[in-house]
Design a protein around this motif. Structure first.
Motif, short mmCIF file in Angstrom:
data_model
loop_
_atom_site.label_atom_id
_atom_site.label_comp_id
_atom_site.label_asym_id
_atom_site.label_seq_id
_atom_site.Cartn_x
_atom_site.Cartn_y
_atom_site.Cartn_z
N GLN A 107 0.80 -1.22 0.00
CA GLN A 107 0.00 0.00 0.00
C GLN A 107 0.84 1.27 0.00
O GLN A 107 0.38 2.32 -0.45
N SER A 108 2.08 1.19 0.46
CA SER A 108 2.93 2.38 0.52
C SER A 108 3.32 2.87 -0.87
O SER A 108 3.70 4.03 -1.05
N ARG A 109 3.21 2.01 -1.89
CA ARG A 109 3.64 2.37 -3.23
C ARG A 109 2.46 2.65 -4.18
O ARG A 109 2.67 3.02 -5.33
N VAL A 110 1.26 2.46 -3.70
CA VAL A 110 0.08 2.66 -4.56
C VAL A 110 -0.08 4.15 -4.88
O VAL A 110 -0.02 5.00 -3.99
N VAL A 111 -0.28 4.46 -6.17
CA VAL A 111 -0.48 5.83 -6.62
C VAL A 111 -1.96 6.04 -6.92
O VAL A 111 -2.53 5.28 -7.71
N PRO A 112 -2.60 7.03 -6.31
CA PRO A 112 -4.03 7.27 -6.58
C PRO A 112 -4.29 7.46 -8.07
O PRO A 112 -3.58 8.20 -8.75
N GLY A 113 -5.30 6.79 -8.57
CA GLY A 113 -5.66 6.92 -9.98
C GLY A 113 -4.92 5.97 -10.91
O GLY A 113 -5.31 5.83 -12.08
#
Length: 513
Positions: free
Chosen positions: A70-76
């Motif tokens: 989750q720390s690397r997830v980019v919104p969109g």
């Protein structure tokens, strides 16, 4: 950690025996990127090979998003990946957006399944809780590096008794779950690299399969998901080749039948360097914005990556599906020459122009582009008429690489009709009227398609009839009449681009101006 029956017992039947896949074994493949940014050409290539394999074998292409970090997830980013697959013409049949029988297709929404899977492995003794602190693990790493050895976990917590584990849990100690690696690893036949076997237990420690935050690692999540989604073949990057033996051990621990694996060679720059996400021109969204056609990207990444009897430019998606053969994928890295994209685009754009239905779409796109680029300067809006725009496309096909080239400064003369006073032409040559009449007569005789070469020769011969004006002066006069500008493309190229009718009209207007 919340392990237990929250998943409704989907995996519970595997605790004491074999759990069959939820589907028979038709071809089902998946593209499983992490939503950490824009889709790049390497990811598109992996998605495309999976898509081609599915369509070649009347199978199903699935998009699954692996967002457990989750720390690397980019919104969109998740939405953007699916948008670009649809734009490229290889949409998934099951996905977070489309849904499907194996939903959800986003790993962060499947945590209950992973928890139950871990509980099964713990019950079997195939996994164990590890209470080692990050400080201890870092110390192990430093000691290994100082001894010039590869850092690895020493499996210390593997030997804790059930009583010791219970005590630590009751004390609230943080823990992860590790998978117990075995020395006995069976070889597997990779669809691309052939027979492989990696005895992972001899070179690395037991891997973490569930982190302290309750999220699984890739090793566990991809095995559980591929099984529950009925994945028959896994086509993924060759960086996972050495991990496959580890994944097969997990399949064996669950008593599940593994899919067939095929590992795709790396996609590199032409000079052999890795594609970097710092290279803006490797992102699909950026290339789409720059005017490259979807089929160009598909043609380019397969042209350099093998999988076909021959490599040629200009394949359509239909041709790619028909000719694709996974056994023809070569093991060496694929070298991508970004400089060839313009030539690929020229070929595919020409094909679109020649197709009546696709040309209709291009006409509409070009009309919009001209409006946006020159809207305020269009004193004569006849240049937006369908017949004229279509003529421009037909006359310029094969000469431009991208549709947007036609609204560049070089081709501004196509859309902005000049208003040149007659007196200004006469300051260039007193023979302006005679030159105009001769050129109009020349254009009237051009019943066949104009070519720049032939027209240049005709203009040379025509100038010989004009004694008082040198060739350079005649070209300056005609360029001004055609474009209103003293500089620009050659007069012959302008006439060819405009076509005889439009070129004649502009010269007549200038003579009457």
């Amino acid at each position: 950690m919340g392990l237990g029956a929250a998943a409704g017992g989907i995996l519970r039947g595997a605790a004491r025996g074999s759990l069959p896949s939820l589907w028979p074994r038709p071809v089902r493949v998946r593209f499983a990127p992490s939503p950490t940014g824009f889709l790049h050409l390497g990811g598109l290539r992996t998605a495309l090979y999976n898509y081609l394999f599915a369509k070649k074998h009347q199978g199903t292409f699935i998009l699954r998003l692996e967002d457990t970090d989750q720390s690397r997830v980019v919104p969109g980013a998740a939405e953007g990946i699916e948008d670009m697959l649809e734009w490229a013409g290889i949409p998934p049949e099951e996905s977070p957006r489309q849904g499907g029988p194996a939903a959800p297709y986003q790993q962060s929404q499947r945590l209950d399944l992973y928890w139950e899977a871990v509980e099964l492995l713990l019950e079997k003794g195939a996994a164990y809780r590890c209470f080692c602190t990050s400080q201890r693990l870092e110390l192990l790493k430093k000691e290994a590096l100082q001894s010039q050895q590869t850092p690895r976990y020493d499996n210390r917590c593997r030997h804790l008794s059930p009583k010791q584990v219970a005590e630590k849990v009751s004390q609230g100690a943080d823990s992860v779950v590790r998978f117990r690696l075995e020395e006995s690893v069976e070889p597997f036949c990779d669809l691309i690299y052939g027979w492989n076997r990696h005895v992972v237990a001899s070179i690395e420690g037991d891997p973490v399969i569930l982190k302290s935050d309750g999220f699984p690692t890739y090793h566990l999540a991809n095995v559980v998901d591929d099984h529950l989604m009925g994945i028959s073949h896994v086509l993924r990057g060759m960086e996972w080749l050495v991990s496959t033996s580890k994944h097969l051990l997990l399949y064996r621990a669950f008593d599940w039948e593994p899919p067939q694996f095929g590992h795709l060679p790396l996609l590199l720059n032409r000079d052999g360097s890795k594609l970097s996400k710092r290279q803006g021109d490797i992102f699909v969204e950026r290339l789409a914005q720059d005017g490259y056609l979807p089929e160009v990207l598909l043609d380019s990444v397969t042209n350099c990556g093998s999988g076909f009897a021959d490599n040629r430019m200009g394949r359509t998606l239909k041709e790619l599906i028909k000719e694709f053969d996974v056994s023809r994928i070569e093991r060496h890295s694929a070298l991508l020459d970004l400089e060839k994209f313009s030539e690929f685009n020229r070929i595919h754009l020409m094909r679109r122009v020649e197709d009546e239905l696709l040309r209709e779409e291009l006409v509409a796109e070009l009309q919009t582009a001209v409006e946006q680029a020159y809207g305020g300067q269009l004193a004569d809006r006849e240049v937006l008429e369908k017949s004229y725009v279509q003529q421009v496309l037909l006359l310029r096909k094969g000469h431009i690489s991208r549709l947007k080239d036609l609204v560049s400064a070089k081709y501004a003369f196509l859309w902005i009709r000049p208003s040149v006073p007659h007196e200004e032409l006469q300051t260039i040559s007193a023979e302006a009227d005679r030159i105009g009449r001769l050129v109009l007569g020349l254009l009237e005789r051009q019943v066949a398609a104009l070519t720049t070469e032939e027209l240049s020769k005709d203009l040379r011969r025509l100038q010989e009839q004009i004694s008082g004006t040198p060739y350079s002066g005649m070209m300056k006069l005609l360029r001004l009449a055609l474009s209103g500008q003293p500089e620009g493309p050659s007069v012959a190229e302008m006439m060819v681009s405009l076509g005889p009718r439009e070129a004649s009209m502009r010269i007549q207007r200038a003579l009457c101006g």
